[in-house]
Design an enzyme around this catalytic site. Sequence first.
Site, PDB file in Angstrom:
ATOM      1  N   ASP A  34       0.870  -1.177   0.000  1.00 59.75           N
ATOM      2  CA  ASP A  34       0.000   0.000   0.000  1.00 59.75           C
ATOM      3  C   ASP A  34       0.909   1.229   0.000  1.00 59.75           C
ATOM      4  O   ASP A  34       1.577   1.487   1.008  1.00 59.75           O
ATOM      5  CB  ASP A  34      -0.889   0.040   1.249  1.00 59.75           C
ATOM      6  CG  ASP A  34      -1.933  -1.066   1.310  1.00 59.75           C
ATOM      7  OD1 ASP A  34      -1.604  -2.215   0.935  1.00 59.75           O
ATOM      8  OD2 ASP A  34      -3.051  -0.800   1.773  1.00 59.75           O
ATOM      9  N   LYS A  73     -10.315   0.106  -1.992  1.00 50.14           N
ATOM     10  CA  LYS A  73     -10.131  -0.129  -0.562  1.00 50.14           C
ATOM     11  C   LYS A  73     -10.514   1.136   0.193  1.00 50.14           C
ATOM     12  O   LYS A  73      -9.979   2.215  -0.073  1.00 50.14           O
ATOM     13  CB  LYS A  73      -8.689  -0.514  -0.236  1.00 50.14           C
ATOM     14  CG  LYS A  73      -8.437  -0.688   1.278  1.00 50.14           C
ATOM     15  CD  LYS A  73      -7.025  -1.165   1.564  1.00 50.14           C
ATOM     16  CE  LYS A  73      -6.733  -1.171   3.057  1.00 50.14           C
ATOM     17  NZ  LYS A  73      -5.361  -1.652   3.360  1.00 50.14           N
ATOM     18  N   LYS A 116      -7.105   3.299  -3.015  1.00 53.09           N
ATOM     19  CA  LYS A 116      -7.458   3.345  -1.586  1.00 53.09           C
ATOM     20  C   LYS A 116      -7.709   4.790  -1.162  1.00 53.09           C
ATOM     21  O   LYS A 116      -6.992   5.705  -1.564  1.00 53.09           O
ATOM     22  CB  LYS A 116      -6.314   2.713  -0.795  1.00 53.09           C
ATOM     23  CG  LYS A 116      -6.451   2.732   0.718  1.00 53.09           C
ATOM     24  CD  LYS A 116      -5.264   2.002   1.327  1.00 53.09           C
ATOM     25  CE  LYS A 116      -5.188   2.181   2.825  1.00 53.09           C
ATOM     26  NZ  LYS A 116      -3.993   1.524   3.396  1.00 53.09           N
TER      27      LYS A 116
END
Length: 231
Positions: free
Chosen positions: A93, A186, A157
């Site tokens: 991430d 996400k 995300k």
Amino acid sequence: MITRKELAFMIDHTLLKPDALSRDFDTLCRNAMNHGFRMVAINSYPVKYCKSLLKESPVHVGAAIGFPLGQTTIETKLFEVKDAIANGADEIDYVINIGALKDGDLEYVEREMSCIVSECRGYGILSKVIFENCYLSENEIRDVSLIAKRVRPDFIKTSTGFGSYGARIEDVKIMKEVVGDACQIKAAGGIRDWATCKAMIDAGATRIGTSSGIKILNEFNEQANSEGSGN
């Protein structure tokens, strides 16, 4: 209605506190295994330790890169990515260069994303691109979502959880509207109960980043039991 097992498998069980100790990661990994969470979301330093705890388990280890500000060079982020993968990370991430995006340097943002996503693909590692939407206008969210639609990371995300606010339903909807099925979404940051989690899923999120996963599962069970559906 999804099942409890399906919900748990959507959750990235998160511990990103700067003062977290080994015993905290012991608890994190044990809970992730016991509850069937998809991943533990951690900083790079504890990746090797958590991987040793989870090596016989299906739970992934996810490393946060350029975290939480995103203000390091592409080369620095790539080094972090390679180091995290060498230490056992299954997912990455990373935080975009927010300043570059806000300066309108979309070419830089796309080059950064392409480099990191390509590196992850080369190792068969899932990639997630953190926008940190609290600092972005709707147009900027759309711009970086369009870049992601071209580059195709596995996920985009909403947030790090360290900004001025976290996931918002309207942001998830914008991201999903732009990328369609090119990337998954996400939602992370401030998701602390089942009602909020469900709203994010309904808006298009397929992964949830939270440190409240156990609480969310308990509330899900309570609702399912009250409705007589018993999952």
